[in-house]
Design an enzyme around this catalytic site. Structure first.
Site, PDB file in Angstrom:
ATOM      1  N   GLY A 136       0.841  -1.202   0.000  1.00  0.00           N
ATOM      2  CA  GLY A 136       0.000   0.000   0.000  1.00  0.00           C
ATOM      3  C   GLY A 136       0.868   1.242   0.000  1.00  0.00           C
ATOM      4  O   GLY A 136       1.905   1.268   0.660  1.00  0.00           O
TER       5      GLY A 136
ATOM      6  N   ASP B  85       0.321   1.389   9.158  1.00  0.00           N
ATOM      7  CA  ASP B  85      -0.242   0.596  10.264  1.00  0.00           C
ATOM      8  C   ASP B  85       0.667   0.551  11.495  1.00  0.00           C
ATOM      9  O   ASP B  85       0.215   0.191  12.578  1.00  0.00           O
ATOM     10  CB  ASP B  85      -0.513  -0.842   9.801  1.00  0.00           C
TER      11      ASP B  85
ATOM     12  N   ARG C 257     -25.953  12.970  17.839  1.00  0.00           N
ATOM     13  CA  ARG C 257     -25.766  11.658  17.220  1.00  0.00           C
ATOM     14  C   ARG C 257     -24.517  10.985  17.764  1.00  0.00           C
ATOM     15  O   ARG C 257     -23.577  11.661  18.169  1.00  0.00           O
ATOM     16  CB  ARG C 257     -25.483  11.824  15.723  1.00  0.00           C
TER      17      ARG C 257
ATOM     18  N   GLY D  88      -5.483   0.047   9.652  1.00  0.00           N
ATOM     19  CA  GLY D  88      -4.502  -0.503  10.589  1.00  0.00           C
ATOM     20  C   GLY D  88      -4.387  -2.005  10.515  1.00  0.00           C
ATOM     21  O   GLY D  88      -3.619  -2.619  11.253  1.00  0.00           O
ATOM     22  N   ARG D  89      -5.213  -2.597   9.692  1.00  0.00           N
ATOM     23  CA  ARG D  89      -5.260  -4.056   9.541  1.00  0.00           C
ATOM     24  C   ARG D  89      -5.428  -4.737  10.900  1.00  0.00           C
ATOM     25  O   ARG D  89      -6.351  -4.399  11.607  1.00  0.00           O
ATOM     26  CB  ARG D  89      -4.023  -4.548   8.797  1.00  0.00           C
TER      27      ARG D  89
ATOM     28  N   GLU E  71     -10.381  -0.999  11.766  1.00  0.00           N
ATOM     29  CA  GLU E  71     -11.065  -1.866  10.785  1.00  0.00           C
ATOM     30  C   GLU E  71     -10.992  -3.349  11.169  1.00  0.00           C
ATOM     31  O   GLU E  71     -11.849  -4.140  10.781  1.00  0.00           O
ATOM     32  CB  GLU E  71     -10.465  -1.667   9.392  1.00  0.00           C
TER      33      GLU E  71
ATOM     34  N   HIS F 178      -8.819   5.366   2.388  1.00  0.00           N
ATOM     35  CA  HIS F 178      -7.524   5.711   1.802  1.00  0.00           C
ATOM     36  C   HIS F 178      -7.135   7.173   1.978  1.00  0.00           C
ATOM     37  O   HIS F 178      -5.982   7.530   1.700  1.00  0.00           O
ATOM     38  CB  HIS F 178      -7.504   5.315   0.323  1.00  0.00           C
TER      39      HIS F 178
HETATM   40  O1  F6P Z   1      -1.405  -1.800   5.163  1.00  0.00           O
HETATM   41  C1  F6P Z   1      -1.882  -0.539   4.834  1.00  0.00           C
HETATM   42  C2  F6P Z   1      -3.364  -0.583   4.596  1.00  0.00           C
HETATM   43  O2  F6P Z   1      -3.799   0.740   4.312  1.00  0.00           O
HETATM   44  C3  F6P Z   1      -4.192  -1.197   5.719  1.00  0.00           C
HETATM   45  O3  F6P Z   1      -4.378  -0.319   6.798  1.00  0.00           O
HETATM   46  C4  F6P Z   1      -5.450  -1.558   4.973  1.00  0.00           C
HETATM   47  O4  F6P Z   1      -6.149  -2.632   5.590  1.00  0.00           O
HETATM   48  C5  F6P Z   1      -4.920  -2.003   3.637  1.00  0.00           C
HETATM   49  O5  F6P Z   1      -3.663  -1.390   3.470  1.00  0.00           O
HETATM   50  C6  F6P Z   1      -5.828  -1.645   2.498  1.00  0.00           C
HETATM   51  O6  F6P Z   1      -5.286  -2.158   1.342  1.00  0.00           O
HETATM   52  P1  F6P Z   1      -5.761  -1.751  -0.125  1.00  0.00           P
HETATM   53  O7  F6P Z   1      -5.279  -0.364  -0.380  1.00  0.00           O
HETATM   54  O8  F6P Z   1      -5.091  -2.766  -0.993  1.00  0.00           O
HETATM   55  O9  F6P Z   1      -7.246  -1.823  -0.134  1.00  0.00           O
END
Ligand code: F6P
Length: 341
Positions: free
Chosen positions: A10, A127, A162, A170-171, A221, A271
């Site tokens: 990424g 991350d 709300r 952050g995976r 996430e 993103h």
């Molecule tokens: O590892 C960086 C990251 O942005 C993670 O936080 C996220 O889960 C993943 O890459 C998203 O990947 P992609 O851009 O391939 O959807």
């Protein structure tokens, strides 16, 4: 020496700062020559490279993304991938590589080094989940973007009474959620390291509403409820076998609305967290990584990666970065819990 540079995985704010530092010091101090491989490991596999000199790296320090392009290509999943890399390097006269990437890119770098292709690694990920380095560049920028968003969301949450759930990346590590939640004054922070109890979350939300303030929840996430599994965008896997995470924010907002009767909304930063210009902290860290990576290559210290330990840049074996995911220690999470509710 003729050195190839590539950026894999990424994209991440600060990649261009690393490339610039490698080339600037490599050319002006050591007299090396560089080729920039396109799109991560796809470049060496397909022999897609272009000359990389001081002219090509002018003006890129503050630029997000990567001038070299990136991909999640895994040479070990491509037929004869490693042989093709070997042949292409030979054809181009490239003697060694500097690979800038996260656990996947560095995992490949380690294997290639073991197979006799000389590589130096530079750790990269928003991350912040790589071992051996205290921080990776890109993380500070991602947190800064998330905090700016949270600050703005406080005012709209309060105006509309709300609950606002902010889903961050952050995976499988909760660093972005923890830091942005703490800095943004979130009332609940949920991280993958600590499966959450929905009843507790609802209690925090209700107690926040009782004080006339609207709750902001920051959710990583990869966070999961105690009874349940990760929420996935799709079951598809990338070339390194990773699933796409995402959707827990919406899931949680719906549960909050059902259980409390209060309007709830989910905001997915996605993103945006990886885009745009790096913060000064990330520019400095990335620059220092680049300067030390070219020193390591000049000294032919193959198989090593630069890392930040304290305030020093050190060299460690590449495998130390990928051996174990650096997750949020529970004691760090406990510090943040004081502010919940
Ligand atoms: O590892 C960086 C990251 O942005 C993670 O936080 C996220 O889960 C993943 O890459 C998203 O990947 P992609 O851009 O391939 O959807």
């Amino acid at each position: 020496m003729h050195i190839g540079v590539l950026t894999g995985g990424g994209d991440c704010p600060g990649l261009n700062a690393v490339i610039r530092a490698i080339v600037r010091k490599g050319v002006s101090v050591y007299g090396h020559e560089f080729s920039g491989f396109r799109d991560g490991w796809r470049g060496p596999v397909e022999g897609d490279a272009r000359p990389l000199g001081i002219a090509q790296v002018r003006g890129i320090l503050p630029r997000g993304g990567t001038i070299l392009g990136s991909s999640r290509t895994n040479p070990y999943k491509v037929e004869n991938g490693v042989d093709r890399i070997r042949e292409n390097l030979e054809k181009l006269g490239v003697e060694a590589l500097i690979a800038i990437g996260g656990e996947d890119t560095l995992g490949v770098a380690k294997k290639l080094t073991d197979e006799g292709i000389p590589v130096i690694g530079v750790p990269k990920t928003i991350d912040n989940d790589l071992g051996a380095t205290d921080y990776t560049f890109g993380f500070d920028t991602a947190v800064t973007v998330a905090v700016e968003a949270i600050d703005r969301l406080h005012t709209t949450a309060e105006s509309h009474h709300r609950a606002l759930v902010v889903e961050v990346m952050g995976r499988h590590a909760g660093w972005i959620a923890l830091h942005s939640g703490l800095a943004g004054g979130a009332n609940v922070i949920l991280v993958p390291e600590m499966p959450f109890d929905l009843d507790d979350v609802i209690k925090h939300v209700e107690s926040r509403f009782a004080t006339q303030y609207a709750p902001i929840l920051v959710v990583a996430e990869g966070a999961t409820p105690k009874e349940g599994a990760e929420v996935l965008k799709s079951g598809d896997l990338d070339a390194f076998g990773h699933v796409r995470l995402g959707g827990i924010g919406q899931w949680l907002a719906e549960r909050i609305e059902e259980r409390t009767g209060k309007e709830s909304r989910a905001v997915v930063l996605g993103h945006v967290q990886r885009g745009g210009s790096p913060t000064p902290f990330d520019r400095v860290l990335a620059t220092r990584f680049g300067l030390h990576a070219i020193d390591a290559a000049h000294e032919r210290d193959w198989g090593r990666m630069v890392a930040l330990q304290g305030t020093d840049i050190v060299r460690v074996p590449i495998e130390e970065a990928t051996r174990e995911l650096k997750t949020v220690p529970l004691s760090r999470y406990a510090e943040a819990e004081v502010f919940f509710g």
